[in-house]
Design a protein around this motif. Structure first.
Motif, PDB file in Angstrom:
ATOM      1  N   THR A 150       0.829  -1.199   0.000  1.00  0.00           N
ATOM      2  CA  THR A 150       0.000   0.000   0.000  1.00  0.00           C
ATOM      3  C   THR A 150       0.864   1.250   0.000  1.00  0.00           C
ATOM      4  O   THR A 150       1.832   1.343   0.756  1.00  0.00           O
ATOM      5  CB  THR A 150      -0.913   0.050   1.242  1.00  0.00           C
ATOM      6  OG1 THR A 150      -1.667  -1.161   1.323  1.00  0.00           O
ATOM      7  CG2 THR A 150      -1.860   1.231   1.189  1.00  0.00           C
ATOM      8  N   GLU A 151       0.471   2.210  -0.837  1.00  0.00           N
ATOM      9  CA  GLU A 151       1.060   3.545  -0.817  1.00  0.00           C
ATOM     10  C   GLU A 151      -0.046   4.521  -0.424  1.00  0.00           C
ATOM     11  O   GLU A 151      -1.176   4.409  -0.911  1.00  0.00           O
ATOM     12  CB  GLU A 151       1.595   3.910  -2.196  1.00  0.00           C
ATOM     13  CG  GLU A 151       2.126   5.327  -2.279  1.00  0.00           C
ATOM     14  CD  GLU A 151       2.595   5.690  -3.669  1.00  0.00           C
ATOM     15  OE1 GLU A 151       3.816   5.665  -3.893  1.00  0.00           O
ATOM     16  OE2 GLU A 151       1.727   5.986  -4.525  1.00  0.00           O
ATOM     17  N   ALA A 152       0.266   5.455   0.436  1.00  0.00           N
ATOM     18  CA  ALA A 152      -0.670   6.522   0.794  1.00  0.00           C
ATOM     19  C   ALA A 152      -0.048   7.848   0.379  1.00  0.00           C
ATOM     20  O   ALA A 152       1.120   8.108   0.672  1.00  0.00           O
ATOM     21  CB  ALA A 152      -0.958   6.528   2.287  1.00  0.00           C
ATOM     22  N   VAL A 153      -0.829   8.654  -0.314  1.00  0.00           N
ATOM     23  CA  VAL A 153      -0.389   9.991  -0.705  1.00  0.00           C
ATOM     24  C   VAL A 153      -1.295  10.990   0.004  1.00  0.00           C
ATOM     25  O   VAL A 153      -2.502  11.032  -0.250  1.00  0.00           O
ATOM     26  CB  VAL A 153      -0.455  10.194  -2.235  1.00  0.00           C
ATOM     27  CG1 VAL A 153      -0.057  11.618  -2.602  1.00  0.00           C
ATOM     28  CG2 VAL A 153       0.431   9.179  -2.951  1.00  0.00           C
ATOM     29  N   VAL A 154      -0.711  11.754   0.906  1.00  0.00           N
ATOM     30  CA  VAL A 154      -1.438  12.764   1.659  1.00  0.00           C
ATOM     31  C   VAL A 154      -1.255  14.108   0.963  1.00  0.00           C
ATOM     32  O   VAL A 154      -0.134  14.489   0.624  1.00  0.00           O
ATOM     33  CB  VAL A 154      -0.937  12.812   3.125  1.00  0.00           C
ATOM     34  CG1 VAL A 154      -1.446  14.027   3.857  1.00  0.00           C
ATOM     35  CG2 VAL A 154      -1.354  11.544   3.855  1.00  0.00           C
ATOM     36  N   THR A 155      -2.362  14.814   0.742  1.00  0.00           N
ATOM     37  CA  THR A 155      -2.343  16.104   0.059  1.00  0.00           C
ATOM     38  C   THR A 155      -2.519  17.224   1.067  1.00  0.00           C
ATOM     39  O   THR A 155      -3.485  17.234   1.838  1.00  0.00           O
ATOM     40  CB  THR A 155      -3.463  16.170  -0.999  1.00  0.00           C
ATOM     41  OG1 THR A 155      -3.279  15.101  -1.925  1.00  0.00           O
ATOM     42  CG2 THR A 155      -3.452  17.494  -1.737  1.00  0.00           C
ATOM     43  N   LEU A 156      -1.584  18.165   1.057  1.00  0.00           N
ATOM     44  CA  LEU A 156      -1.626  19.357   1.894  1.00  0.00           C
ATOM     45  C   LEU A 156      -1.886  20.551   0.991  1.00  0.00           C
ATOM     46  O   LEU A 156      -1.155  20.766   0.015  1.00  0.00           O
ATOM     47  CB  LEU A 156      -0.288  19.523   2.622  1.00  0.00           C
ATOM     48  CG  LEU A 156      -0.164  20.711   3.569  1.00  0.00           C
ATOM     49  CD1 LEU A 156      -1.037  20.496   4.801  1.00  0.00           C
ATOM     50  CD2 LEU A 156       1.289  20.908   3.985  1.00  0.00           C
ATOM     51  N   GLU A 157      -2.941  21.308   1.277  1.00  0.00           N
ATOM     52  CA  GLU A 157      -3.298  22.445   0.433  1.00  0.00           C
ATOM     53  C   GLU A 157      -3.426  23.710   1.265  1.00  0.00           C
ATOM     54  O   GLU A 157      -3.816  23.659   2.431  1.00  0.00           O
ATOM     55  CB  GLU A 157      -4.627  22.179  -0.286  1.00  0.00           C
ATOM     56  CG  GLU A 157      -4.552  21.043  -1.279  1.00  0.00           C
ATOM     57  CD  GLU A 157      -5.854  20.824  -2.039  1.00  0.00           C
ATOM     58  OE1 GLU A 157      -6.843  21.540  -1.792  1.00  0.00           O
ATOM     59  OE2 GLU A 157      -5.870  19.912  -2.892  1.00  0.00           O
ATOM     60  N   LYS A 158      -3.117  24.841   0.622  1.00  0.00           N
ATOM     61  CA  LYS A 158      -3.284  26.151   1.245  1.00  0.00           C
ATOM     62  C   LYS A 158      -4.751  26.342   1.595  1.00  0.00           C
ATOM     63  O   LYS A 158      -5.635  26.019   0.814  1.00  0.00           O
ATOM     64  CB  LYS A 158      -2.813  27.234   0.273  1.00  0.00           C
ATOM     65  CG  LYS A 158      -2.807  28.611   0.860  1.00  0.00           C
ATOM     66  CD  LYS A 158      -1.571  28.835   1.690  1.00  0.00           C
ATOM     67  CE  LYS A 158      -1.456  30.312   2.073  1.00  0.00           C
ATOM     68  NZ  LYS A 158      -1.383  30.535   3.486  1.00  0.00           N
ATOM     69  N   ASP A 159      -5.008  26.841   2.797  1.00  0.00           N
ATOM     70  CA  ASP A 159      -6.373  27.052   3.280  1.00  0.00           C
ATOM     71  C   ASP A 159      -6.388  28.348   4.080  1.00  0.00           C
ATOM     72  O   ASP A 159      -6.050  28.350   5.266  1.00  0.00           O
ATOM     73  CB  ASP A 159      -6.808  25.869   4.142  1.00  0.00           C
ATOM     74  CG  ASP A 159      -8.235  25.966   4.630  1.00  0.00           C
ATOM     75  OD1 ASP A 159      -9.001  26.807   4.130  1.00  0.00           O
ATOM     76  OD2 ASP A 159      -8.591  25.188   5.546  1.00  0.00           O
ATOM     77  N   GLY A 160      -6.740  29.456   3.423  1.00  0.00           N
ATOM     78  CA  GLY A 160      -6.722  30.743   4.098  1.00  0.00           C
ATOM     79  C   GLY A 160      -5.319  31.104   4.531  1.00  0.00           C
ATOM     80  O   GLY A 160      -4.387  31.109   3.731  1.00  0.00           O
ATOM     81  N   GLU A 161      -5.154  31.355   5.823  1.00  0.00           N
ATOM     82  CA  GLU A 161      -3.848  31.723   6.374  1.00  0.00           C
ATOM     83  C   GLU A 161      -2.941  30.514   6.610  1.00  0.00           C
ATOM     84  O   GLU A 161      -1.756  30.658   6.842  1.00  0.00           O
ATOM     85  CB  GLU A 161      -4.033  32.471   7.692  1.00  0.00           C
ATOM     86  CG  GLU A 161      -4.705  33.815   7.545  1.00  0.00           C
ATOM     87  CD  GLU A 161      -3.849  34.825   6.802  1.00  0.00           C
ATOM     88  OE1 GLU A 161      -2.642  34.904   7.070  1.00  0.00           O
ATOM     89  OE2 GLU A 161      -4.411  35.523   5.932  1.00  0.00           O
ATOM     90  N   GLY A 162      -3.529  29.319   6.581  1.00  0.00           N
ATOM     91  CA  GLY A 162      -2.745  28.122   6.890  1.00  0.00           C
ATOM     92  C   GLY A 162      -2.871  27.058   5.816  1.00  0.00           C
ATOM     93  O   GLY A 162      -3.035  27.358   4.638  1.00  0.00           O
ATOM     94  N   PHE A 163      -2.815  25.829   6.241  1.00  0.00           N
ATOM     95  CA  PHE A 163      -2.887  24.679   5.353  1.00  0.00           C
ATOM     96  C   PHE A 163      -3.839  23.641   5.931  1.00  0.00           C
ATOM     97  O   PHE A 163      -4.069  23.606   7.138  1.00  0.00           O
ATOM     98  CB  PHE A 163      -1.500  24.043   5.177  1.00  0.00           C
ATOM     99  CG  PHE A 163      -0.542  24.913   4.413  1.00  0.00           C
ATOM    100  CD1 PHE A 163      -0.402  24.758   3.048  1.00  0.00           C
ATOM    101  CD2 PHE A 163       0.192  25.892   5.049  1.00  0.00           C
ATOM    102  CE1 PHE A 163       0.469  25.558   2.331  1.00  0.00           C
ATOM    103  CE2 PHE A 163       1.071  26.699   4.346  1.00  0.00           C
ATOM    104  CZ  PHE A 163       1.203  26.534   2.984  1.00  0.00           C
ATOM    105  N   THR A 164      -4.371  22.775   5.063  1.00  0.00           N
ATOM    106  CA  THR A 164      -5.253  21.692   5.469  1.00  0.00           C
ATOM    107  C   THR A 164      -4.872  20.431   4.713  1.00  0.00           C
ATOM    108  O   THR A 164      -4.582  20.485   3.517  1.00  0.00           O
ATOM    109  CB  THR A 164      -6.731  22.041   5.156  1.00  0.00           C
ATOM    110  OG1 THR A 164      -7.092  23.203   5.904  1.00  0.00           O
ATOM    111  CG2 THR A 164      -7.670  20.905   5.529  1.00  0.00           C
ATOM    112  N   ILE A 165      -4.890  19.303   5.409  1.00  0.00           N
ATOM    113  CA  ILE A 165      -4.760  18.015   4.729  1.00  0.00           C
ATOM    114  C   ILE A 165      -6.133  17.723   4.148  1.00  0.00           C
ATOM    115  O   ILE A 165      -7.109  17.580   4.883  1.00  0.00           O
ATOM    116  CB  ILE A 165      -4.301  16.910   5.695  1.00  0.00           C
ATOM    117  CG1 ILE A 165      -2.869  17.208   6.152  1.00  0.00           C
ATOM    118  CG2 ILE A 165      -4.405  15.530   5.041  1.00  0.00           C
ATOM    119  CD1 ILE A 165      -2.362  16.300   7.243  1.00  0.00           C
ATOM    120  N   THR A 166      -6.212  17.664   2.832  1.00  0.00           N
ATOM    121  CA  THR A 166      -7.504  17.515   2.162  1.00  0.00           C
ATOM    122  C   THR A 166      -7.785  16.099   1.702  1.00  0.00           C
ATOM    123  O   THR A 166      -8.940  15.756   1.446  1.00  0.00           O
ATOM    124  CB  THR A 166      -7.585  18.439   0.933  1.00  0.00           C
ATOM    125  OG1 THR A 166      -6.496  18.131   0.041  1.00  0.00           O
ATOM    126  CG2 THR A 166      -7.520  19.904   1.344  1.00  0.00           C
TER     127      THR A 166
END
Length: 141
Positions: A78-94
C-alpha cells in the motif's frame, strides 16, 4: 493503549528547525523544518508521517479482514499519498489516497473489494482523518 511522539522546535517558522522522536525510538531526533516540509530537503514532515501511518494502518486492517474471512495474503503493498493544500492563512490536509496492490490466493474480486472497503473505512487512522479518503485496489494474480 497509548502511543506517543514528541517534537522540539527552535527558531522561526521558516528559518527554524525541529526534531521528531517516537516512543519506540524508530525516529530519534529526526530533523524536520520548512525545507523538509515544503521544499523536499532530506528529513521528514508531518504529512509524510501521516501517510506512513495511514498506509500501515490500512494494510494491517486489511490483513485482519482477510484473516477473518479465511484468507492469507501473499503480499499487500500500500502507498498513501497525503495532500496538503493552502487554506486561508494556513494549510489543510484535504486527502489521503491509498493505492493497494494485493496478491491473495483464492479470493475473488467481489470479496476482495468488500474486505478492502471495510478496512479502508475502519482502520483507526482513516477514522481520525478529516479528509477525503480514496482507495484504488488492484488484485494481482
Amino acid at each position: 493503549m497509548n502511543r506517543k511522539a514528541s517534537a522540539v522546535w527552535q527558531g522561526s517558522g521558516k528559518d527554524g528547525n525541529g526534531q521528531i522522536t517516537t516512543q519506540s525510538g524508530v525516529l530519534s531526533n529526526n530533523p524536520y523544518g520548512f525545507k523538509t516540509r515544503f521544499e523536499n530537503e532530506p528529513g521528514t514532515n508531518p504529512e509524510e508521517l501521516i501517510a506512513a501511518a495511514h498506509a500501515g494502518c490500512f494494510t494491517m486492517a486489511l490483513a485482519f479482514q482477510l484473516q477473518g474471512a479465511g484468507f492469507t495474503a501473499d503480499e499487500l503493498r500500500t502507498e498513501a499519498v497525503v495532500t496538503l493544500e493552502k487554506d486561508g492563512e494556513g494549510f489543510t490536509i484535504t486527502q489521503s489516497a491509498l493505492t493497494l496492490t494485493a496478491k491473495i490466493p483464492g479470493i475473488d474480486r467481489q470479496k476482495f473489494d468488500e474486505l478492502a472497503g471495510i478496512a479502508e473505512k475502519n482502520c483507526p487512522v482513516s477514522k481520525v482523518l478529516n479528509a477525503k479518503i480514496s482507495l484504488n485496489a488492484t488484485l494481482s494474480a
